[in-house]
Design an enzyme around this catalytic site. Structure first.
Site, PDB file in Angstrom:
ATOM      1  N   THR A 181       0.823  -1.220   0.000  1.00  0.00           N
ATOM      2  CA  THR A 181       0.000   0.000   0.000  1.00  0.00           C
ATOM      3  C   THR A 181       0.852   1.262   0.000  1.00  0.00           C
ATOM      4  O   THR A 181       0.482   2.264  -0.605  1.00  0.00           O
ATOM      5  CB  THR A 181      -0.936  -0.032   1.232  1.00  0.00           C
ATOM      6  OG1 THR A 181      -1.784  -1.170   1.093  1.00  0.00           O
ATOM      7  CG2 THR A 181      -1.804   1.203   1.346  1.00  0.00           C
ATOM      8  N   SER A 193       2.136  -7.409  -0.821  1.00  0.00           N
ATOM      9  CA  SER A 193       2.934  -8.359  -0.032  1.00  0.00           C
ATOM     10  C   SER A 193       2.368  -9.779   0.061  1.00  0.00           C
ATOM     11  O   SER A 193       3.125 -10.705   0.353  1.00  0.00           O
ATOM     12  CB  SER A 193       3.274  -7.787   1.337  1.00  0.00           C
ATOM     13  OG  SER A 193       2.186  -7.803   2.194  1.00  0.00           O
ATOM     14  N   THR A 225       2.038  -4.431   4.201  1.00  0.00           N
ATOM     15  CA  THR A 225       1.966  -4.767   5.631  1.00  0.00           C
ATOM     16  C   THR A 225       1.514  -6.207   5.885  1.00  0.00           C
ATOM     17  O   THR A 225       1.750  -6.736   6.967  1.00  0.00           O
ATOM     18  CB  THR A 225       1.014  -3.798   6.366  1.00  0.00           C
ATOM     19  OG1 THR A 225      -0.278  -3.866   5.759  1.00  0.00           O
ATOM     20  CG2 THR A 225       1.534  -2.377   6.327  1.00  0.00           C
ATOM     21  N   ASP A 226       0.869  -6.843   4.896  1.00  0.00           N
ATOM     22  CA  ASP A 226       0.311  -8.184   5.164  1.00  0.00           C
ATOM     23  C   ASP A 226       1.377  -9.203   5.553  1.00  0.00           C
ATOM     24  O   ASP A 226       1.149 -10.044   6.437  1.00  0.00           O
ATOM     25  CB  ASP A 226      -0.452  -8.704   3.928  1.00  0.00           C
ATOM     26  CG  ASP A 226      -1.748  -7.934   3.675  1.00  0.00           C
ATOM     27  OD1 ASP A 226      -2.158  -7.131   4.535  1.00  0.00           O
ATOM     28  OD2 ASP A 226      -2.353  -8.145   2.604  1.00  0.00           O
TER      29      ASP A 226
HETATM   30  N1  ASP Z   1      -2.455  -5.784   1.036  1.00  0.00           N
HETATM   31  C1  ASP Z   1      -1.413  -4.804   1.230  1.00  0.00           C
HETATM   32  C2  ASP Z   1      -0.068  -5.505   1.121  1.00  0.00           C
HETATM   33  O1  ASP Z   1       0.353  -6.135   2.050  1.00  0.00           O
HETATM   34  C3  ASP Z   1      -1.580  -4.174   2.553  1.00  0.00           C
HETATM   35  C4  ASP Z   1      -0.604  -3.102   2.875  1.00  0.00           C
HETATM   36  O2  ASP Z   1       0.440  -2.925   2.282  1.00  0.00           O
HETATM   37  O3  ASP Z   1      -0.881  -2.384   3.858  1.00  0.00           O
HETATM   38  O4  ASP Z   1       0.556  -5.376   0.103  1.00  0.00           O
END
Ligand code: ASP
Length: 324
Positions: free
Chosen positions: A12, A55, A86-87
Site C-alpha cells: 500500500t 505483499s 503490511t500483510d
Molecule cells: N495488502 C497490502 C499488502 O500487504 C496491505 C498493505 O500494504 O498495507 O501489500
C-alpha cells in the site's frame, strides 16, 4: 549527513487510491519518490525499486533476493529502509533479521493508507523510519519495524488489525521504542541475535493451526504432499487434540521436523500436560518446541534452518536453545 538507502518492494505504501472506484493499486510510478524532497533534510537518500508487489505475493525467495541485495550494498550506507506491504511485512522483517549479520539499522515500514488517501500514513511512516535509521542508538538492535510512531523488533511484531493504522503491535513485550515529534526513544534493547548464512531457499514447509476436533485427516493429506517440515500452531501451552498424535508420530519417523508454537499470541509453549495430545507427550515423541514466536515466523526459521541442516537434533537445538 548520514547516507541512507530506501528499497521499495511494493504494498500500500507504493500504491494510490483510484478516486472514482476506491480501489487501491500500483500505478507504475512510486508515489513516494515524487515526495523525496521532503526526506532530504534528514539524510542523503538513494532510492531503489526492487519489486512492485503486494505483499501477499512476496515469497521467501523474494526475501532471500532482498537480503542478498542488502548484503551487497550495506557497506556504502549508514542504514537501509525497506518499504513493504503490511500483510507479510513481519515475515520479511524476521527473515532479514535471521540472515543479515549487520549492526547497521535495517528498518521495515509500510502504510495502511496509500499516499493519496485521507489520513495517509505512508510518508509519515517513511519519515519516522528515516529518523530512526539516522540515530546511532538504532545500531545493533537487529532488524526493526517502524510504524505509527513505534519501533518494534522483527521477532515480536505482528499485524493485529486489518485496517487500523495502529495495526503493528508486539503483544509479548511491547515496542522497543517510541518516536516523538523531537526524539527517538528506545526503552529496551534486543538481547539475542541468531544469524544464519544461507544461499538458497529450497525446502517446502507447511503451517497448520490447531482447532477443537482436529484429527488425522488434514495431517494425512499434508503428509502425502511430502513436505520438508511442518509448523503447527498448537493450543494453549502447546497441546493438540489426541487424534493428531499418530500422523505426527509418522511424520517424525520419516525425519520430517514438526515444530510446535502456540496459537495464543502471548506466552511460550512448554511441555506441561501429560494427557493424550498434551505437550509432554508431544515433546517425548520428538516434536520441537519453538518458544515465543508465531507460526509464520517459525515457518521462516525452519525454512532457513533446513538449508543448514536436516539433522533433527541440530534443528531442535536451533529452536529450543534459541534464546540462550
Ligand atoms: N495488502 C497490502 C499488502 O500487504 C496491505 C498493505 O500494504 O498495507 O501489500
Amino acid at each position: 549527513m548520514k547516507n541512507i538507502l530506501i528499497i521499495h518492494t511494493g504494498g500500500t505504501i507504493s500504491m494510490l487510491e483510484n478516486k472514482e472506484t476506491g480501489e487501491v493499486n500500483s500505478t507504475g510510478t512510486h508515489p513516494l519518490t515524487a515526495l523525496s524532497d521532503q526526506l532530504k533534510s534528514f539524510a542523503k537518500i538513494n532510492e531503489q525499486i526492487m519489486f512492485d508487489l503486494p505483499s501477499p505475493q512476496i515469497t521467501p525467495n523474494h526475501m532471500l533476493e532482498l537480503s542478498k541485495e542488502i548484503k551487497k550494498v550495506i557497506a556504502d550506507y549508514d542504514g537501509i529502509i525497506v518499504t513493504h506491504g503490511t500483510d507479510t511485512l513481519e515475515e520479511t522483517a524476521y527473515f532479514l533479521d535471521l540472515v543479515l549479520g549487520t549492526d547497521k539499522p535495517v528498518i521495515l515500514t509500510g502504510a495502511m493508507r496509500s499516499s493519496n488517501e485521507i489520513g495517509s500514513d505512508a510518508l509519515y511512516n517513511l519519515i519516522s523510519s528515516l529518523r530512526v535509521a539516522i540515530e546511532d542508538k538504532s545500531k545493533n538492535k537487529g532488524v526493526l519495524v517502524v510504524m505509527n510512531d513505534e519501533i518494534h523488533t522483527a521477532e515480536n511484531v505482528t499485524k493485529t488489525s486489518t485496517s487500523n493504522v495502529a495495526t503493528f503491535q508486539s503483544p509479548q513485550f511491547g515496542p522497543l521504542g517510541l518516536i516523538t515529534k523531537d526524539s527517538v526513544i528506545f526503552h529496551r534493547t534486543t538481547l539475542f541475535r541468531h544469524v544464519q548464512t544461507i544461499d538458497k531457499i529450497s525446502k517446502n514447509v507447511f503451517l497448520l493451526k490447531a482447532y477443537a476436533g482436529m484429527d488425522e485427516q488434514i495431517l494425512n493429506s499434508l503428509s502425502a504432499a511430502r513436505p520438508d517440515g511442518l509448523v503447527i500452531e498448537g493450543l494453549g501451552q502447546g497441546n493438540l487434540p489426541k487424534n493428531t498424535l499418530e500422523p505426527i508420530r509418522k511424520l517424525i519417523k520419516e525425519n520430517i521436523p514438526v515444530i510446535l508454537v502456540s496459537r495464543c499470541y502471548q506466552g511460550v509453549v512448554q511441555p506441561t500436560y501429560s494427557y493424550d495430545g498434551g505437550g509432554k507427550q508431544l515433546k517425548e515423541m520428538g516434536v520441537i518446541f519453538a518458544r515465543g514466536i508465531s507460526g509464520p515466523k517459525a515457518r521462516i526459521r525452519l525454512l532457513i534452518a533446513l538449508e543448514i541442516t536436516q539433522n533433527m537434533n541440530l534443528l531442535r537445538d536451533t529452536f529450543e536453545k534459541f534464546d540462550g
